[in-house]
Design a protein around this motif. Structure first.
Motif, PDB file in Angstrom:
ATOM      1  N   GLY A 286    -152.283 -66.944   3.377  1.00 10.98           N
ATOM      2  CA  GLY A 286    -152.685 -66.014   4.421  1.00 10.98           C
ATOM      3  C   GLY A 286    -151.570 -65.118   4.886  1.00 10.98           C
ATOM      4  O   GLY A 286    -151.779 -63.945   5.202  1.00 10.98           O
ATOM      5  N   ALA A 287    -150.350 -65.656   4.937  1.00  5.71           N
ATOM      6  CA  ALA A 287    -149.229 -64.900   5.487  1.00  5.71           C
ATOM      7  C   ALA A 287    -148.751 -63.786   4.566  1.00  5.71           C
ATOM      8  O   ALA A 287    -147.899 -62.988   4.959  1.00  5.71           O
ATOM      9  N   ASP A 290    -150.599 -59.056   6.528  1.00  3.27           N
ATOM     10  CA  ASP A 290    -150.393 -58.830   7.955  1.00  3.27           C
ATOM     11  C   ASP A 290    -151.757 -58.974   8.621  1.00  3.27           C
ATOM     12  O   ASP A 290    -152.663 -58.179   8.377  1.00  3.27           O
ATOM     13  N   ARG A 291    -151.900 -60.005   9.430  1.00  5.15           N
ATOM     14  CA  ARG A 291    -153.201 -60.338  10.010  1.00  5.15           C
ATOM     15  C   ARG A 291    -153.884 -59.145  10.648  1.00  5.15           C
ATOM     16  O   ARG A 291    -155.041 -58.819  10.342  1.00  5.15           O
ATOM     17  N   ASP A 292    -153.196 -58.475  11.560  1.00  2.00           N
ATOM     18  CA  ASP A 292    -153.825 -57.404  12.329  1.00  2.00           C
ATOM     19  C   ASP A 292    -153.994 -56.131  11.512  1.00  2.00           C
ATOM     20  O   ASP A 292    -154.913 -55.343  11.766  1.00  2.00           O
ATOM     21  N   TRP A 311    -155.313 -68.836   5.451  1.00  2.00           N
ATOM     22  CA  TRP A 311    -155.088 -68.317   6.782  1.00  2.00           C
ATOM     23  C   TRP A 311    -153.643 -68.606   7.188  1.00  2.00           C
ATOM     24  O   TRP A 311    -152.946 -69.376   6.533  1.00  2.00           O
ATOM     25  N   ASP A 312    -153.233 -68.019   8.284  1.00  2.00           N
ATOM     26  CA  ASP A 312    -151.919 -68.300   8.842  1.00  2.00           C
ATOM     27  C   ASP A 312    -152.062 -68.352  10.356  1.00  2.00           C
ATOM     28  O   ASP A 312    -152.366 -67.333  10.978  1.00  2.00           O
ATOM     29  N   GLN A 314    -152.697 -72.716   9.344  1.00  2.00           N
ATOM     30  CA  GLN A 314    -153.842 -73.520   8.937  1.00  2.00           C
ATOM     31  C   GLN A 314    -153.745 -74.899   9.583  1.00  2.00           C
ATOM     32  O   GLN A 314    -152.674 -75.513   9.502  1.00  2.00           O
ATOM     33  N   ALA A 316    -156.820 -72.509  11.078  1.00  2.00           N
ATOM     34  CA  ALA A 316    -156.787 -71.314  11.919  1.00  2.00           C
ATOM     35  C   ALA A 316    -157.421 -71.614  13.281  1.00  2.00           C
ATOM     36  O   ALA A 316    -158.402 -72.358  13.365  1.00  2.00           O
ATOM     37  N   HIS A 320    -159.144 -66.814  15.835  1.00  2.00           N
ATOM     38  CA  HIS A 320    -158.467 -66.009  14.816  1.00  2.00           C
ATOM     39  C   HIS A 320    -159.345 -64.802  14.474  1.00  2.00           C
ATOM     40  O   HIS A 320    -160.537 -64.958  14.187  1.00  2.00           O
ATOM     41  N   TRP A 322    -159.747 -63.013  11.953  1.00  2.00           N
ATOM     42  CA  TRP A 322    -160.381 -62.956  10.629  1.00  2.00           C
ATOM     43  C   TRP A 322    -161.735 -63.658  10.604  1.00  2.00           C
ATOM     44  O   TRP A 322    -162.521 -63.459   9.689  1.00  2.00           O
ATOM     45  N   ASN A 328    -166.151 -59.338   6.328  1.00  2.00           N
ATOM     46  CA  ASN A 328    -165.303 -60.385   5.768  1.00  2.00           C
ATOM     47  C   ASN A 328    -166.175 -61.457   5.116  1.00  2.00           C
ATOM     48  O   ASN A 328    -167.336 -61.640   5.464  1.00  2.00           O
TER      49      ASN A 328
END
Length: 393
Positions: A286-287, A290-292, A311-312, A314, A316, A320, A322, A328
């Protein structure tokens, strides 16, 4: 005698299953590379059983305890008062899965004075600080290839789910609707699309081989270029960098390990260079994203869809973004822990332990770090400066 600390995901909410959907799983004798499957002296479980959870215990508990070892099995791994934190200080061996990782930071490794061996039951050892493990001379091993095909199959599924907009169509059917125009307004054929593979290792190559029959145009980037005959067979276009690759794809799949070079790689700047309406499937880590930035790209329409299995952090948190971002098709890191995959990585974990207890060598393809340096698969996947000698690992 050793103390073995095993961190596994919780049992099913409804309890450990008394029966299964199928009574057996197909027997696989070799991996596509010709490498043999794990070959422990015994299994301690029935292939096809749920062994990745606490009650399943990877089939290890009875065997280890009968040999006089101390075994602690838990799903409680977060926080200073967790079972994992309390039991780590005198553990000789730590075992966990990528799906429910026991994060072995440098600080935790420093506290674990007896720690000699860390095993990932599955593939991917980035939840262990490998530099700290090297400094201590701790061996880190994983069950290479055990669930590579499991992840590749999941990747192909998520590519199709995104491109055909399956999630939306299923939700319409499940809710009692028959809204055909709504169901197909974002649905396309995969045929003819440009698909890029970021990292063409075992999983990446398996994805290439499974997507090729769909009539897609395939390209890839990797630290090691694939042989010319392989590129010709699958009509592959090679790109020197991820920055070049993403500008020419409709679908991008991610199969790289998490390193300092790949962390946060899928950021606003890189996503902006992709063709408008591209899709990303990330079953790696996940990392790497960039999540956002992913959320922003979906909300703006720059991305038409994002699916992933990682995910980042975990697990999550419930909030979160996502989980609720538009278009998605996320799953909860289940791609590599199918019941078929579990049978292989549990067997590989036992093989590693048998070797370690016997003082015999662990297979090189299972080794990430050993004797203070990157070895085997680790030299290929994690070392900053891989050597030619490790290209075939």
């Amino acid at each position: 005698m050793a103390k073995i600390l095993i961190v596994l995901y919780p049992d099913p909410i409804t309890g450990y299953p008394p029966t299964y959907a199928r009574t057996s799983i197909p027997q696989i004798d070799t991996y596509p590379t010709g490498a043999t499957l794990p070959s422990p002296k015994d299994l301690g479980f029935t292939p096809g059983d749920l062994v990745g959870c606490v009650s399943g215990n990877l089939g290890l508990k009875d065997w280890l305890e009968s040999a006089g070892h101390t075994v602690v099995i838990t799903d409680d791994k977060e926080g200073a008062d967790s079972v994992f934190e309390r039991e780590l200080h005198d553990a000789d061996v730590v075992i966990s899965q990528p799906f429910w990782p026991a994060y072995l930071t440098a600080e935790r490794i420093a506290k674990a004075k007896n720690l000699q061996l860390v095993i990932t039951a599955g593939i991917g050892s980035d939840h262990t600080d490998l530099n700290a493990a090297n400094e201590r001379g701790i061996t880190v091993a994983e069950v290479t290839y055990s669930n590579s095909i499991s992840v590749a199959e999941h990747t192909v599924m998520q590519v199709l789910v995104l491109v055909r907009d399956f999630v939306n169509q299923h939700q319409i059917a499940a809710s009692g609707g028959w809204n055909i125009a709504d169901a197909v307004e974002r649905s396309y054929d995969l045929e003819g699309m440009r698909v890029g593979i970021f990292a063409a290792g075992r999983i990446g190559r398996a994805v290439i081989e499974r997507l090729a029959p769909f009539g897609v145009r395939l390209s890839y980037t990797d630290r090691f270029r694939l042989p010319a005959e392989y590129e010709e067979k699958y009509n592959l276009t090679f790109h020197e960098s991820i920055e070049s690759l993403v500008t020419e794809v409709d679908v991008l799949t991610i199969h790289a390990p998490l390193t300092e070079q790949t962390r946060g790689l899928l950021n606003d700047e890189l996503l902006a260079t992709m063709p408008h309406g591209a899709y990303i499937v990330n079953p790696a880590r996940g990392a790497i994203a960039d999540r956002d930035a992913i959320v922003r790209a979906l909300e703006s329409g720059q991305l038409a869809g994002y699916a992933g299995d990682v995910w980042d952090p975990q697990p999550a948190p419930a909030d979160h973004p996502w989980r609720t971002m538009p278009h998605n098709a996320m799953t909860t890191h289940t791609s590599g822990t199918s019941l078929s995959g579990q049978a292989r990585y549990a067997a590989g974990t036992r093989e590693i332990l048998e070797n370690w207890f016997d003082g015999s060598p662990i297979r090189p393809e299972y080794i990430i770090v050993e004797g203070g340096g990157y070895k085997g698969t680790g030299a290929h996947s994690y070392a900053e400066k891989p050597t030619k000698d490790n290209q075939g690992v």
